[in-house]
Design an enzyme around this catalytic site. Structure first.
Site, PDB file in Angstrom:
ATOM      1  N   SER A 171       0.831  -1.200   0.000  1.00 30.42           N
ATOM      2  CA  SER A 171       0.000   0.000   0.000  1.00 30.42           C
ATOM      3  C   SER A 171       0.871   1.258   0.000  1.00 30.42           C
ATOM      4  O   SER A 171       1.575   1.520  -0.964  1.00 30.42           O
ATOM      5  CB  SER A 171      -0.945  -0.049   1.203  1.00 30.42           C
ATOM      6  OG  SER A 171      -1.935   0.945   1.132  1.00 30.42           O
ATOM      7  N   ASP A 335     -10.400  -5.251  -3.574  1.00 29.92           N
ATOM      8  CA  ASP A 335      -9.638  -4.298  -2.769  1.00 29.92           C
ATOM      9  C   ASP A 335     -10.318  -2.934  -2.858  1.00 29.92           C
ATOM     10  O   ASP A 335     -10.412  -2.351  -3.936  1.00 29.92           O
ATOM     11  CB  ASP A 335      -8.203  -4.221  -3.300  1.00 29.92           C
ATOM     12  CG  ASP A 335      -7.284  -3.398  -2.417  1.00 29.92           C
ATOM     13  OD1 ASP A 335      -7.781  -2.504  -1.719  1.00 29.92           O
ATOM     14  OD2 ASP A 335      -6.066  -3.652  -2.451  1.00 29.92           O
ATOM     15  N   HIS A 364      -7.564  -5.636   0.449  1.00 29.04           N
ATOM     16  CA  HIS A 364      -6.344  -4.839   0.585  1.00 29.04           C
ATOM     17  C   HIS A 364      -5.312  -5.493   1.496  1.00 29.04           C
ATOM     18  O   HIS A 364      -4.105  -5.340   1.285  1.00 29.04           O
ATOM     19  CB  HIS A 364      -6.713  -3.455   1.135  1.00 29.04           C
ATOM     20  CG  HIS A 364      -5.644  -2.431   0.946  1.00 29.04           C
ATOM     21  ND1 HIS A 364      -5.233  -1.998  -0.306  1.00 29.04           N
ATOM     22  CD2 HIS A 364      -4.888  -1.730   1.841  1.00 29.04           C
ATOM     23  CE1 HIS A 364      -4.286  -1.085  -0.166  1.00 29.04           C
ATOM     24  NE2 HIS A 364      -4.046  -0.898   1.120  1.00 29.04           N
TER      25      HIS A 364
END
Length: 456
Positions: A171, A335, A364
């Site tokens: 991320s 996600d 995610h």
């Protein structure tokens, strides 16, 4: 709103006051899991009998960062960098039988796990105090990419004597890498392979329903302020009762996307014990700006201030075409923070995408915490990394390379108990947690030859 910080503090105190210890956590989750929720990264490594070291590096702008190391002196180094509100613990929090940090160490790597400025482990500065000086918090993930990552990379290479390392980012750990590799392109030469897990650059298609509320909250808080420092408030509140746990999981899935099949209910208290890890308000605000602008660009201070800082009324884009390090993309179709359309747009702009894997139904956090991660994504990442560290990979790197999307079918969960989790109609059931703990210990013993540290 000048009193927003005090409102948040009051909310935290209220939540703690409301918490009544009815024994729900102790009655429904294994003692070892509860212990892990309260241990630091180094304490987790020590508990599971792995080498545990802390190293410190100082950035060009005077922030002091902590790297946690699963030391294998002389071995090829690999650097793992976490996402927003996360810490180094994310790579080991699911235990030796699942965590990527343990997996890489077990396969012969010297594992370094970074902590970016402002999280619970990296609050140092040569002049400023994170607790009292607001100036400490005047950064976004732009500064993390420009200053934190170079300090980490150079620190690891100096300590190990290697010229290059492999990089894993999750991320925000991918966003900051794209900042680094596009803005300071000389660092591309120091990377064998960058593995991007749930990569975030463009955000026009994100689906998280709570982002609108988040935007309002960010505007109320203002800039240069600490956001959600590490505490056990969420662990205490969510584990108060089955009803509270169900409510917390609904919020969790509204943020990251829902995927019951890969969700490890038994380990959820550990997650809540380590997150939030602390960050600055400007970090999520910068992400929200990307969603509004449909660009991957520097922080928007608005026209007048932008003119002073950038010499133009709008912030400049990051030049993705300057990223020449090999990039491996791993992302999920469910996600809520890293949408498929946005990742595939990114893939078209990066000049050297060498792996492009889409995992059906994954959210995610499944990239690092999925039940099947040890048997599905981790071996693929290891194989790709070893190839690009090899002489063959070095030769291929000299040629332009772009891979097609590969849709991955993940393996079935190892045990039925591992997928126990609530849905929108049923009550939460975690009675199988202690049985799953026993299965986990057995699994760990079976993998001992691979996962336990060898004598160096």
């Amino acid at each position: 709103m000048p009193h927003a910080k005090w409102i948040l503090c009051l909310l935290g105190v209220t939540l703690q006051w409301l918490w009544v210890d009815g024994g729900y956590l102790e009655d429904n989750f294994p003692a070892s899991v509860i212990e892990d929720a309260h241990l630091s990264t180094l304490q987790l490594l020590e508990k599971y009998k792995h080498p545990a070291e802390a190293h410190h590096v100082t950035t060009e702008d005077n922030y002091i960062l902590t790297l946690h190391r699963i030391a294998r002196p002389g071995a090829q180094p690999v650097l793992l960098v976490h996402g927003l509100e996360d810490t180094s613990s994310t790579w080991i929090v699911m235990g030796p039988q699942s965590g990527l940090g343990y997996f890489l160490y077990g396969h012969g790597y010297d594992v370094w796990m970074g902590n970016v400025r402002g999280n619970r482990y990296s609050r140092g500065h040569q002049q400023l105090n994170a607790n009292t000086d607001r100036a400490y918090w005047s950064f976004s993930w732009h500064e993390i990419g420009m200053y934190d990552l170079p300090a980490m990379i150079d620190g690891v290479l100096a300590k190990t004597g290697y010229e290059k390392l492999s990089y894993f980012g999750h991320s925000q750990g991918t966003t900051s890498f794209f900042v680094l590799a596009s803005s300071r392109p000389e660092y591309n030469a120091k990377i064998h392979l960058m593995s991007a897990l749930a990569p975030v650059a463009f955000m026009a298609h994100v689906k998280a329903p709570l982002l609108g509320i988040a935007r309002v909250g960010m505007n109320m808080l203002g800039e240069s302020l600490e956001l959600l420092p590490h505490s056990f408030v969420y662990l205490n509140q969510c584990m108060q009762s089955a009803g509270m746990l169900k409510t917390c999981l609904r919020f969790y899935w509204q943020i990251v996307g829902k995927n019951r099949e890969e969700f490890n209910m038994t380990m959820f208290p550990v997650v809540l014990g380590h997150i939030p890890g602390g960050c600055n308000v400007k970090q999520p605000v910068h992400f929200l700006q990307l969603r509004s602008s449909d660009r991957f660009c520097q922080y928007d201070y608005e026209a007048k201030e932008n003119q002073k800082i950038y010499g133009r009324s709008s912030p400049p884009d990051y030049r993705l075409e300057r990223i020449t390090a090999p990039i491996a993309l791993y992302y999920g179709s469910n996600d809520y923070l890293s949408a498929v359309e946005d990742v595939q747009r990114l893939a078209k702009l990066l000049p050297n995408v060498v792996e492009n894997h889409l995992y059906k139904k994954w959210n995610h956090m499944d990239m690092i915490w999925a039940i099947s991660a040890r048997h599905s994504i981790q071996p693929k990442m290891l194989e790709a990394m070893r190839y690009w560290e090899s002489a063959a990979g070095a030769r291929e790197h000299a040629e332009a390379t772009t891979s097609c999307v590969v849709e991955e079918e993940t393996a079935e969960p190892v045990t039925e108990a591992a997928t126990e989790s609530p849905d929108d109609e049923k009550e939460v059931e975690v009675e199988s947690g202690k049985e799953q703990e026993a299965a986990r210990d057995e699994n760990q013993q079976q993998n001992a030859d691979v996962e336990s540290p060898s004598e160096d």
